[in-house]
Motif scaffolding. Structure first.
Motif, PDB file in Angstrom:
ATOM      1  N   LEU A 159      14.097 -20.374  13.039  1.00  0.00           N
ATOM      2  CA  LEU A 159      14.240 -19.137  13.811  1.00  0.00           C
ATOM      3  C   LEU A 159      15.267 -19.268  14.929  1.00  0.00           C
ATOM      4  N   HIS A 160      15.717 -20.487  15.173  1.00  0.00           N
ATOM      5  CA  HIS A 160      16.693 -20.730  16.247  1.00  0.00           C
ATOM      6  C   HIS A 160      18.086 -20.687  15.643  1.00  0.00           C
ATOM      7  N   VAL A 161      18.756 -19.538  15.740  1.00  0.00           N
ATOM      8  CA  VAL A 161      20.056 -19.376  15.087  1.00  0.00           C
ATOM      9  C   VAL A 161      21.171 -20.018  15.911  1.00  0.00           C
ATOM     10  N   ASP A 162      22.248 -20.317  15.238  1.00  0.00           N
ATOM     11  CA  ASP A 162      23.426 -20.900  15.877  1.00  0.00           C
ATOM     12  C   ASP A 162      24.230 -19.767  16.528  1.00  0.00           C
ATOM     13  N   ARG A 163      23.923 -19.492  17.763  1.00  0.00           N
ATOM     14  CA  ARG A 163      24.559 -18.359  18.448  1.00  0.00           C
ATOM     15  C   ARG A 163      26.065 -18.555  18.600  1.00  0.00           C
ATOM     16  N   ASN A 164      26.483 -19.771  18.763  1.00  0.00           N
ATOM     17  CA  ASN A 164      27.916 -20.036  18.884  1.00  0.00           C
ATOM     18  C   ASN A 164      28.644 -19.615  17.611  1.00  0.00           C
ATOM     19  N   PHE A 165      28.070 -19.946  16.446  1.00  0.00           N
ATOM     20  CA  PHE A 165      28.686 -19.579  15.177  1.00  0.00           C
ATOM     21  C   PHE A 165      28.764 -18.061  15.022  1.00  0.00           C
ATOM     22  N   TYR A 166      27.654 -17.370  15.268  1.00  0.00           N
ATOM     23  CA  TYR A 166      27.644 -15.920  15.050  1.00  0.00           C
ATOM     24  C   TYR A 166      28.490 -15.178  16.083  1.00  0.00           C
ATOM     25  N   THR A 167      28.633 -15.750  17.264  1.00  0.00           N
ATOM     26  CA  THR A 167      29.539 -15.171  18.254  1.00  0.00           C
ATOM     27  C   THR A 167      30.978 -15.271  17.771  1.00  0.00           C
ATOM     28  N   LYS A 168      31.330 -16.393  17.155  1.00  0.00           N
ATOM     29  CA  LYS A 168      32.678 -16.557  16.600  1.00  0.00           C
ATOM     30  C   LYS A 168      32.917 -15.578  15.454  1.00  0.00           C
ATOM     31  N   VAL A 169      31.900 -15.378  14.610  1.00  0.00           N
ATOM     32  CA  VAL A 169      32.014 -14.408  13.520  1.00  0.00           C
ATOM     33  C   VAL A 169      32.280 -13.016  14.076  1.00  0.00           C
ATOM     34  N   ALA A 170      31.528 -12.639  15.101  1.00  0.00           N
ATOM     35  CA  ALA A 170      31.655 -11.299  15.678  1.00  0.00           C
ATOM     36  C   ALA A 170      33.000 -11.080  16.344  1.00  0.00           C
ATOM     37  N   SER A 171      33.531 -12.116  16.969  1.00  0.00           N
ATOM     38  CA  SER A 171      34.746 -11.955  17.774  1.00  0.00           C
ATOM     39  C   SER A 171      36.023 -12.242  17.000  1.00  0.00           C
ATOM     40  N   SER A 172      35.892 -12.766  15.789  1.00  0.00           N
ATOM     41  CA  SER A 172      37.092 -13.151  15.036  1.00  0.00           C
ATOM     42  C   SER A 172      37.934 -11.935  14.662  1.00  0.00           C
ATOM     43  N   SER A 173      39.230 -12.050  14.891  1.00  0.00           N
ATOM     44  CA  SER A 173      40.160 -10.992  14.481  1.00  0.00           C
ATOM     45  C   SER A 173      40.694 -11.227  13.072  1.00  0.00           C
ATOM     46  N   CYS A 174      40.287 -12.339  12.468  1.00  0.00           N
ATOM     47  CA  CYS A 174      40.752 -12.682  11.115  1.00  0.00           C
ATOM     48  C   CYS A 174      39.834 -12.029  10.089  1.00  0.00           C
ATOM     49  N   ARG A 175      40.015 -10.733   9.929  1.00  0.00           N
ATOM     50  CA  ARG A 175      39.193  -9.938   9.021  1.00  0.00           C
ATOM     51  C   ARG A 175      40.090  -9.117   8.108  1.00  0.00           C
ATOM     52  N   GLU A 176      39.659  -8.997   6.865  1.00  0.00           N
ATOM     53  CA  GLU A 176      40.343  -8.137   5.910  1.00  0.00           C
ATOM     54  C   GLU A 176      39.367  -7.056   5.452  1.00  0.00           C
ATOM     55  N   LEU A 177      39.718  -5.802   5.681  1.00  0.00           N
ATOM     56  CA  LEU A 177      38.863  -4.699   5.255  1.00  0.00           C
ATOM     57  C   LEU A 177      38.958  -4.566   3.738  1.00  0.00           C
ATOM     58  N   ILE A 178      37.830  -4.756   3.049  1.00  0.00           N
ATOM     59  CA  ILE A 178      37.845  -4.680   1.586  1.00  0.00           C
ATOM     60  C   ILE A 178      37.221  -3.390   1.056  1.00  0.00           C
ATOM     61  N   GLU A 179      36.454  -2.697   1.883  1.00  0.00           N
ATOM     62  CA  GLU A 179      35.884  -1.418   1.457  1.00  0.00           C
ATOM     63  C   GLU A 179      35.486  -0.618   2.680  1.00  0.00           C
ATOM     64  N   SER A 180      35.695   0.675   2.623  1.00  0.00           N
ATOM     65  CA  SER A 180      35.226   1.561   3.692  1.00  0.00           C
ATOM     66  C   SER A 180      34.978   2.946   3.123  1.00  0.00           C
ATOM     67  N   PHE A 181      33.981   3.610   3.661  1.00  0.00           N
ATOM     68  CA  PHE A 181      33.696   4.976   3.246  1.00  0.00           C
ATOM     69  C   PHE A 181      32.845   5.652   4.307  1.00  0.00           C
ATOM     70  N   GLU A 182      32.829   6.977   4.256  1.00  0.00           N
ATOM     71  CA  GLU A 182      31.923   7.762   5.078  1.00  0.00           C
ATOM     72  C   GLU A 182      30.818   8.320   4.196  1.00  0.00           C
ATOM     73  N   LEU A 183      29.603   8.215   4.683  1.00  0.00           N
ATOM     74  CA  LEU A 183      28.442   8.701   3.956  1.00  0.00           C
ATOM     75  C   LEU A 183      28.111  10.110   4.442  1.00  0.00           C
ATOM     76  N   PRO A 184      28.218  11.124   3.571  1.00  0.00           N
ATOM     77  CA  PRO A 184      27.977  12.501   4.006  1.00  0.00           C
ATOM     78  C   PRO A 184      26.545  12.715   4.488  1.00  0.00           C
ATOM     79  N   ILE A 185      26.329  13.823   5.157  1.00  0.00           N
ATOM     80  CA  ILE A 185      24.992  14.110   5.674  1.00  0.00           C
ATOM     81  C   ILE A 185      24.007  14.266   4.514  1.00  0.00           C
ATOM     82  N   ARG A 186      22.780  13.860   4.787  1.00  0.00           N
ATOM     83  CA  ARG A 186      21.658  14.020   3.859  1.00  0.00           C
ATOM     84  C   ARG A 186      21.942  13.458   2.472  1.00  0.00           C
TER      85      ARG A 186
END
Length: 285
Positions: A20-47
């Motif tokens: 239950l004790h997660v590696d906060r340093n690792f997940y902080t790096k994941v969150a802050s990394s600018s090295c990301r490639e968008l592979i899919e995106s969409f908007e989900l309509p209402i209802r």
């Protein structure tokens, strides 16, 4: 007892070295990394509802591009949909309203983190009566309760939206399970009764998770929209809830920095053998 409020200790504690004790340093790096490639995106309509894959080691962002809107989220292991999100155990292991560094856990006999929350622009939110956001106390709205309470049929509750979404993936209604209510504010009143408050999200707010295993996800845009006018028995043609509904955004990112995931490994299923006492010991002398 003194005048100070007693704060009970949590039943499950993330002691150092435990799962239950997660590696906060690792997940902080994941969150802050600018090295990301968008592979899919969409908007989900209402209802509506949509199912989509998120590969392990990727990041999924759910957002409110146009303002407040509640979303209901289901998760399955892509290769084995019998392994699915377990809301009640997650509520015990983590908390009633999840945020950054909390993990969403799968059901028995698998019992492992399916994903870890790495981004939440509403982190720390609390209303004036103690309600919090990203709810695990409640579950999805559904047409059965609606019919029971109002006598009216309505086919676009979250349960129905999720059902339609997963049919093309070979799943059925019974595969829909208790959800994470993303962007939804809830709590318990002084009598222990469940309540809901309007969604506080603004345009551009987001909730982001890192997939620990290959995931099939399904998301519904709640027919109550931001829940500021929620009520059972309202239909889609005339109800005032319709004005409270907005699309949700979904983006899936591949992490392109190879060094970032060098030390990460997908979690294994729980180590219990599953015998359950069926193999009897020998009591012979």
């Amino acid at each position: 007892m003194t005048g100070r409020e007693r704060i009970p200790a949590p039943a499950y504690q993330a002691t150092k070295g435990s799962i239950l004790h997660v590696d906060r340093n690792f997940y902080t790096k994941v969150a802050s990394s600018s090295c990301r490639e968008l592979i899919e995106s969409f908007e989900l309509p209402i209802r509506s509802g949509k199912a989509f894959y998120v590969p392990r080691g990727h990041v999924c962002r759910l957002s409110t591009p146009y303002g407040p809107q509640v979303g209901d989220l289901n998760l399955w292991a892509r290769e084995n949909p019998r392994e699915r999100f377990w809301a009640s155990r997650t509520r015990q292991l983590q908390r009633s309203h999840v945020t950054v560094f909390d993990q969403l856990w799968s059901c028995l006999p698998y019992l492992r983190p399916m994903c870890t929350i790495v981004g939440d622009t509403l982190a720390g939110y609390s209303d004036d009566v103690g309600g919090r956001v990203h709810d695990l106390l409640g579950t999805r709205c559904d047409p059965y309760v609606n019919q029971m309470l109002s006598g009216k049929a309505f086919d676009f509750h979250c349960h129905s939206n999720l059902t339609r979404a997963i049919l093309p993936f070979g799943l059925v209604e019974s595969d829909v399970h208790d959800v994470l209510n993303v962007f939804q504010v809830t709590g318990l009143n002084k009598d222990g009764q469940y309540y809901m408050e309007p969604c506080p999200a603004k345009p551009g707010d987001y909730f982001e998770f890192f997939a620990e295993i290959d995931l099939l996800c399904a998301l519904s845009t709640c027919p109550g929209g931001d829940l500021s006018a929620w009520g059972w028995g309202k239909d889609s043609g005339s109800d005032d809830m319709l004005d409270c509904c907005r699309p949700l955004g979904v983006e899936i990112f591949k992490l392109t920095d190879a060094t970032l995931l060098e030390t990460w490994q997908p979690p294994e299923c729980a180590g219990y053998s599953g015998i359950h006492g069926l193999q009897m010991p020998s009591f012979a002398a």
